[in-house]
Write a protein that holds these residues in place. Structure first.
Motif, PDB file in Angstrom:
ATOM      1  N   HIS A 121       0.890  -1.161   0.126  1.00 15.56           N
ATOM      2  CA  HIS A 121       0.197   0.024  -0.023  1.00 15.56           C
ATOM      3  C   HIS A 121       0.709   1.458   0.047  1.00 15.56           C
ATOM      4  N   PHE A 148      -2.091  -5.867  -3.699  1.00 14.42           N
ATOM      5  CA  PHE A 148      -1.524  -4.902  -2.510  1.00 14.42           C
ATOM      6  C   PHE A 148      -1.877  -5.019  -1.132  1.00 14.42           C
ATOM      7  N   ASP A 150      -0.515  -3.988   3.060  1.00 13.98           N
ATOM      8  CA  ASP A 150      -0.096  -3.064   3.942  1.00 13.98           C
ATOM      9  C   ASP A 150       1.160  -3.510   4.673  1.00 13.98           C
ATOM     10  N   ALA A 185      -7.115   1.201  -7.645  1.00 14.35           N
ATOM     11  CA  ALA A 185      -6.526   1.726  -6.631  1.00 14.35           C
ATOM     12  C   ALA A 185      -6.330   3.449  -6.481  1.00 14.35           C
ATOM     13  N   PHE A 253      -7.145  -1.823   1.106  1.00 12.61           N
ATOM     14  CA  PHE A 253      -6.806  -0.728   0.583  1.00 12.61           C
ATOM     15  C   PHE A 253      -7.589   0.533   0.884  1.00 12.61           C
ATOM     16  N   TYR A 256      -6.526   1.914   4.268  1.00  8.49           N
ATOM     17  CA  TYR A 256      -5.332   2.588   4.179  1.00  8.49           C
ATOM     18  C   TYR A 256      -5.516   4.138   3.402  1.00  8.49           C
TER      19      TYR A 256
END
Length: 270
Positions: A121, A148, A150, A185, A253, A256
């Motif tokens: 991320h 993706f 974290d 994203a 995501f 995040y």
């Protein structure tokens, strides 16, 4: 337990260090800027950081090979467990230095674990931060969904490998809880920030962006070749290993992006 962390000041390594210290472990961080100093290119700096630590975490700098003499010296110094931070795309992207390091660890260390994460991320606040701020991101992978994950989740898995026995002798591929494309994203970040972020997944757009940054053509074309193979691999299927190892879901995501926006990561004035 004393644990040596090589590469312990970056996005993932810093989190590994913080988690270990919070859990009460004696942590020795080694880099060119620590005391004692550690430099991969200077074997004279190795022995002072290796002495007295049975467990070692290794995160190599970009395009840096692990010297052939390093692991034998580490084992002579008393290191028994090695956890290597690798990369889930190493075969597709041609990351030969990491493949070689994996082979060295598997062949030499009495106890080992290798962790291969997908895209972070946090790549969107390091490598891709300025393109996000500029409102135009180019990565030549089309709409192929990526895994993706974290950096906190990666660090948590690596700490589990350093301090427990369940991951010994395992190559652990870690992804986030769901796969999404770079375009998705970018749209998620745009929704969080309230500013447009366009995504162009074509080689031509990437080539133009990299040339404007001054990257030599041979490097640009080499990157495009790797990204083309990544695109051809197709959509990533989440591995579920974060959930299995940590007993909790990985960070999504969207969570995040909301948190990073609140920190001002993509504030043009920041």
């Amino acid at each position: 337990m004393s644990i040596l962390v090589i590469g312990g000041t970056g996005t993932v390594g810093g989190r590994v260090t913080a988690r270990l210290r919070k859990a009460g472990h004696d942590v020795r961080v080694a880099s060119r800027h620590t005391e004692p100093r550690f430099d991969w290119t200077d074997p004279g700096t190795w022995s002072s950081v290796l002495h007295g630590v049975p467990t070692m975490f290794v995160l190599l700098p970009d395009q840096t090979e692990m010297p052939e003499a390093f692991l034998p010296e580490a084992l002579r110094a008393g290191v028994r467990r090695v956890v290597l931070h690798s990369d889930r795309g190493l075969e597709v992207m041609g990351l030969g230095h990491l493949q070689k390091a994996e082979d060295q660890v598997r062949d030499s260390a009495p106890e080992w674990s290798i962790v291969r994460p997908d895209w972070f991320h946090q790549d969107f606040e390091t490598f891709f931060r300025q393109p996000v701020i500029d409102g135009r991101l180019s990565v030549p992978v089309g709409d192929a969904a990526q895994g993706f994950i974290d950096a906190d989740d990666i660090a948590a898995v690596e700490v589990a490998a350093l301090t427990g026995d369940d991951l010994l002798g395992r190559l652990v591929e870690v992804t986030g809880p769901r796969a999404l494309s770079f375009g998705a994203a970018a749209a998620t970040i745009a929704a969080a920030t309230g500013r447009p972020v366009e995504f162009d997944g074509s080689p031509d757009a990437f080539r133009a962006a990299m040339r404007s940054d001054g990257l030599p053509d041979e490097i640009v074309e080499s990157l495009i070749e790797g990204y083309t193979r990544l695109r051809a691999r197709g959509d990533t299927e989440p591995t579920g290993t974060v959930e299995a190892i940590l007993g909790r879901p990985g960070r999504d995501f969207a969570d995040y992006a909301a948190e990073a926006t609140a920190r001002g990561v993509w504030d043009p004035a920041g």
